[in-house]
Scaffold this motif. Structure first.
Motif: not given
Length: 320
Positions: A94, A150-151
């Protein structure tokens, strides 16, 4: 790589941990003691990184640029340094916080502290979070519950999985066998053995390659002949050769794959020996443009579909 990561919530716990670490172990084991560093991984945490002797704290992979290079591994940049965007052990990178995320395996049971009071059936998951340090080593900020990866969604498949998938699909063909002299083989004289050198059986090089785009990676699978086992049609009669053999005739004077029969085939079914052969291959895979294996090479074999009949006679010498 064996790495142990601790997270301590307070300076008091850190002090206790360091005090214990300074007590010598009552053991005759000469193995060097683990070494460690204390780093800041978040404001509310103090993290200790302990690396076992002989282990390498660096993530796998390599390459250059923010796309692919140096073998095609996709790289991500954070804090002025590049890291592989995906690592088969650590997960995916990330670039917002410079850490690797991987869903915990196995996931904690429902109600475990790692879920932080959330119902697993309502979405979200628990992730192991490891953050590489510019000076070497990793710090841990997990396991931790996150409502979403995440992302966005993590990569569905790793480069290792792509390589293994392509290598498993690597096709090799059944060889078409030949023996000579086919109509005049005799006891005590070498019989030449070979199979057709075609695409699927190694051609002239004994190697098959296939490049495929799989899950965003360009993978080249390579199959190389490591040996050919010929069964000569009689119990316990066989020979092992290193390659396809040399076709008889056309000016050839030597073959690296022959067999000399010690008994005629007169008493065999249809007065013939029936020959079969099995080719053994070494299969591996790498990123296109690289030669570094991504997987552990494994064997694959292909056997002849139809037995090859061969009549072997005896030469009778008459003395007048």
């Amino acid at each position: 790589m064996l790495r142990t990561l601790w997270r301590l919530g307070t300076a008091t716990a850190l002090a206790i941990g360091l005090a214990v670490a300074l007590v010598p172990a009552a053991s005759a084991d000469p193995t060097p003691a683990p070494s460690g560093t204390v780093t800041d991984c978040a404001n509310q945490y103090i993290c200790i990184v302990v690396t076992e002797p002989g282990s390498d704290p660096s993530p796998g992979g390599g390459g250059t640029g923010t796309g692919t290079g140096g073998g095609g591994v996709q790289m991500c940049e954070w804090n002025g340094k590049q890291w592989p965007c995906s690592d088969k052990d650590l997960g995916w990178f990330d670039t917002d916080d410079g850490c690797y995320y991987r869903q915990s395996e196995p996931l904690p049971l429902p109600g475990a502290p790692e879920w932080e009071g959330h119902d697993p059936s309502a979405g979200g998951s628990v992730y192991d979070i490891n953050c590489p340090q510019t000076g070497g080593g990793f710090t841990s900020r997990g396991p931790k519950f996150l409502p979403q990866p995440p992302k966005g969604t993590p990569p569905t498949h790793t480069v290792y999985e792509a390589a293994k998938s392509v290598a498993d699909e690597m096709g090799v063909e059944q060889p078409v066998l030949h023996a000579a002299p086919a109509d005049a083989a005799v006891v005590g004289a070498p019989v030449w053995l070979w199979f057709d050198r075609t695409t699927g059986t190694g051609g002239d090089t004994g190697t098959e390659t296939k490049t495929v785009s799989r899950w965003g990676y360009s993978i080249t699978a390579v199959a190389t002949i490591t040996g050919v086992h010929w069964n000569l049609g009689k119990k316990s009669e066989s020979v092992d050769c290193t390659g396809a053999g040399t076709p008889f005739g056309h000016g050839a004077t030597h073959s690296d794959c022959t067999y000399t029969y010690r008994q005629s085939s007169a008493l065999e079914p249809n007065t013939s020996y029936y020959l079969t052969a099995t080719i053994t291959w070494r299969v591996t895979a790498h990123l296109a443009g690289s030669t570094a294996d991504l997987i552990t090479p494994f064997p694959k074999s292909a056997s002849s579909l139809n037995p090859l009949p061969l009549r072997v006679g005896e030469v009778q010498v008459l003395n007048n």
